[in-house]
Design an enzyme around this catalytic site. Sequence first.
Site, PDB file in Angstrom:
ATOM      1  N   CYS A  53      18.996  68.861  79.514  1.00  0.00           N
ATOM      2  CA  CYS A  53      19.604  70.182  79.752  1.00  0.00           C
ATOM      3  C   CYS A  53      19.661  70.507  81.244  1.00  0.00           C
ATOM      4  CB  CYS A  53      18.801  71.246  79.015  1.00  0.00           C
ATOM      5  SG  CYS A  53      19.481  72.899  79.218  1.00  0.00           S
ATOM      6  N   CYS A  57      14.381  75.865  83.060  1.00  0.00           N
ATOM      7  CA  CYS A  57      13.342  76.701  82.445  1.00  0.00           C
ATOM      8  C   CYS A  57      11.984  75.991  82.563  1.00  0.00           C
ATOM      9  CB  CYS A  57      13.666  76.976  80.985  1.00  0.00           C
ATOM     10  SG  CYS A  57      15.372  77.525  80.741  1.00  0.00           S
ATOM     11  N   CYS A  60      10.130  74.362  79.558  1.00  0.00           N
ATOM     12  CA  CYS A  60      10.870  73.586  78.566  1.00  0.00           C
ATOM     13  C   CYS A  60      10.844  72.083  78.818  1.00  0.00           C
ATOM     14  CB  CYS A  60      12.314  74.063  78.503  1.00  0.00           C
ATOM     15  SG  CYS A  60      13.229  73.207  77.195  1.00  0.00           S
ATOM     16  N   CYS A  97      17.677  76.756  61.311  1.00  0.00           N
ATOM     17  CA  CYS A  97      18.000  77.032  62.714  1.00  0.00           C
ATOM     18  C   CYS A  97      18.242  75.709  63.431  1.00  0.00           C
ATOM     19  CB  CYS A  97      16.842  77.743  63.397  1.00  0.00           C
ATOM     20  SG  CYS A  97      16.222  79.144  62.471  1.00  0.00           S
ATOM     21  N   CYS A 129      21.310  79.677  61.728  1.00  0.00           N
ATOM     22  CA  CYS A 129      21.099  80.195  63.079  1.00  0.00           C
ATOM     23  C   CYS A 129      21.327  79.051  64.064  1.00  0.00           C
ATOM     24  CB  CYS A 129      19.677  80.735  63.220  1.00  0.00           C
ATOM     25  SG  CYS A 129      19.339  81.424  64.857  1.00  0.00           S
ATOM     26  N   CYS A 189      19.229  87.034  67.397  1.00  0.00           N
ATOM     27  CA  CYS A 189      17.837  86.607  67.347  1.00  0.00           C
ATOM     28  C   CYS A 189      17.413  86.500  68.807  1.00  0.00           C
ATOM     29  CB  CYS A 189      17.715  85.259  66.636  1.00  0.00           C
ATOM     30  SG  CYS A 189      16.045  84.593  66.681  1.00  0.00           S
ATOM     31  N   ARG A 261       9.350  87.230  64.313  1.00  0.00           N
ATOM     32  CA  ARG A 261       9.060  85.821  63.961  1.00  0.00           C
ATOM     33  C   ARG A 261       7.898  85.303  64.790  1.00  0.00           C
ATOM     34  NH1 ARG A 261      13.323  84.110  60.860  1.00  0.00           N
ATOM     35  NH2 ARG A 261      15.054  85.568  61.040  1.00  0.00           N
TER      36      ARG A 261
HETATM   37  N1  SAM Z   1      19.185  75.809  75.350  1.00  0.00           N
HETATM   38  C1  SAM Z   1      19.189  76.926  74.527  1.00  0.00           C
HETATM   39  C2  SAM Z   1      18.690  78.170  75.216  1.00  0.00           C
HETATM   40  O1  SAM Z   1      17.740  78.128  75.997  1.00  0.00           O
HETATM   41  O2  SAM Z   1      19.244  79.232  74.945  1.00  0.00           O
HETATM   42  C3  SAM Z   1      18.482  76.758  73.217  1.00  0.00           C
HETATM   43  C4  SAM Z   1      17.190  76.007  73.075  1.00  0.00           C
HETATM   44  S1  SAM Z   1      15.732  76.714  73.821  1.00  0.00           S
HETATM   45  C5  SAM Z   1      14.596  75.406  73.582  1.00  0.00           C
HETATM   46  C6  SAM Z   1      15.215  78.059  72.748  1.00  0.00           C
HETATM   47  C7  SAM Z   1      13.983  78.847  73.141  1.00  0.00           C
HETATM   48  O3  SAM Z   1      12.808  78.128  72.846  1.00  0.00           O
HETATM   49  C8  SAM Z   1      13.802  79.216  74.603  1.00  0.00           C
HETATM   50  O4  SAM Z   1      14.566  80.314  74.971  1.00  0.00           O
HETATM   51  C9  SAM Z   1      12.328  79.528  74.677  1.00  0.00           C
HETATM   52  O5  SAM Z   1      12.104  80.911  74.453  1.00  0.00           O
HETATM   53  C10 SAM Z   1      11.733  78.691  73.546  1.00  0.00           C
HETATM   54  N2  SAM Z   1      10.898  77.608  74.087  1.00  0.00           N
HETATM   55  C11 SAM Z   1      11.322  76.474  74.678  1.00  0.00           C
HETATM   56  N3  SAM Z   1      10.283  75.696  75.072  1.00  0.00           N
HETATM   57  C12 SAM Z   1       9.157  76.370  74.729  1.00  0.00           C
HETATM   58  C13 SAM Z   1       7.771  76.084  74.887  1.00  0.00           C
HETATM   59  N4  SAM Z   1       7.343  74.988  75.490  1.00  0.00           N
HETATM   60  N5  SAM Z   1       6.877  76.983  74.417  1.00  0.00           N
HETATM   61  C14 SAM Z   1       7.316  78.120  73.812  1.00  0.00           C
HETATM   62  N6  SAM Z   1       8.625  78.435  73.637  1.00  0.00           N
HETATM   63  C15 SAM Z   1       9.532  77.576  74.098  1.00  0.00           C
HETATM   64 FE1  SF4 Z   2      17.752  74.116  78.460  1.00  0.00          FE
HETATM   65 FE2  SF4 Z   2      15.274  74.227  77.559  1.00  0.00          FE
HETATM   66 FE3  SF4 Z   2      16.183  76.164  79.136  1.00  0.00          FE
HETATM   67 FE4  SF4 Z   2      17.146  75.913  76.600  1.00  0.00          FE
HETATM   68  S1  SF4 Z   2      15.061  76.440  77.201  1.00  0.00           S
HETATM   69  S2  SF4 Z   2      18.311  76.286  78.484  1.00  0.00           S
HETATM   70  S3  SF4 Z   2      17.053  73.674  76.375  1.00  0.00           S
HETATM   71  S4  SF4 Z   2      15.904  73.992  79.721  1.00  0.00           S
END
Ligand code: SAM
Ligand code: SF4
Length: 326
Positions: A53, A57, A60, A97, A129, A189, A261
């Site tokens: 990606c 973040c 992530c 989802c 979702c 959501c 949730r």
């Molecule tokens: N890329 C898309 C986005 O960010 O909108 C969708 C996937 S992203 C993995 C969905 C959500 O998962 C993130 O917004 C975050 O809140 C949560 N998330 C991701 N990694 C996480 C982690 N290590 N611990 C807790 N929540 C996490």
């Molecule tokens: Fe990409 Fe992970 Fe951020 Fe979603 S949470 S936008 S998958 S880096």
Amino acid sequence: MTLRHDWSRQEIQALLELPLMDLLWQAQGVHRSANPGYHVQLASLLSVKTGGCEEDCAYCPQSMHHPSDLDGRQPLAVAPVLERARQARDAGAHRFCMGWAWREIRDGAPFEAMLAMVRGVRELGLEACVTAGMLSDGQATRLAEAGLTAYNHNLDTSPEHYGRIISTRTYQERLDTLERVRRAGIDLCCGGIIGLGEGPEDRAGLLQVLACLDPHPESVPINALVAVEGTPLEEQPAIDPLELVRMVATARILMPHSRVRLSAGREQLGREAQILCLLAGADSIFYGDTLLTTSNPAVSSDQELLRAAGVRVQLEGQALAATAGR
Ligand code: SAM
Ligand code: SF4
Ligand code: DTB
């Protein structure tokens, strides 16, 4: 029950900091009157496109900016995704989802496949979702036409703390995406994460932005950070489980009718802390052995948890016993 969209940050912080017994009492009162019967929705999660990606973040494992990135995985095709949805339904899930590690949805074959997945999941009788980053008005409309129940797009943290966690997409861009989803008539959501090094005022700030959305998001995921090796937050200390209980309880008081949730991070919680979250008003869990890339409690231990708590699962709009024999 009057729904408010004008909460101040001070009011919310005062709720978060109430003596735990008083906070739980208040949250339970709201939950019992807004959602009688302690019914929990089971949602299964599947990563359709994993890793690589463009966003950064810090929490992530799927960001190409971190050594944790799980690159090189082929996206799943429509048929195997629908097979997983069928298995999830047969195991008792009510919502399916699907996640894409994308900054934004682009038109083309992968988006057409996403639409086919949404249609297929709905045909199985499940709520669908999708979480796939930002989208355009036209894409939101097409997802709505395909029958999408909800779009997940989290605000993650307060506007003030956000810049320390993500630099490649702004808070305002997230709010704009939420607005597009709403305009297309898709349920929202939207929630966040605790354990990102934020202070109490940031937790109140996140909940304030969520509670001031009008209408409230239909679904509010509350995640605890899963600190994954190779992400910038890998050394972040684990949260005290009672802080998650407080977040859930406060979200329930602020957004009485939303599904709260209890999302990532349940493996770090004991059975009793999870039951306190259910008592505080959490009415959905992710069900299945994996989240997107990290693990989740086993199905059998979740069935045991629900039985121990005496809550029932929500299926097709009716309440069914969580396990046989109840
Ligand atoms: N890329 C898309 C986005 O960010 O909108 C969708 C996937 S992203 C993995 C969905 C959500 O998962 C993130 O917004 C975050 O809140 C949560 N998330 C991701 N990694 C996480 C982690 N290590 N611990 C807790 N929540 C996490
Ligand atoms: Fe990409 Fe992970 Fe951020 Fe979603 S949470 S936008 S998958 S880096
Ligand atoms: C949400 O708020 N939590 C889920 C879902 N929405 C998509 C994702 C949690 C991901 C946890 C880290 C992982 O498994 O990669």
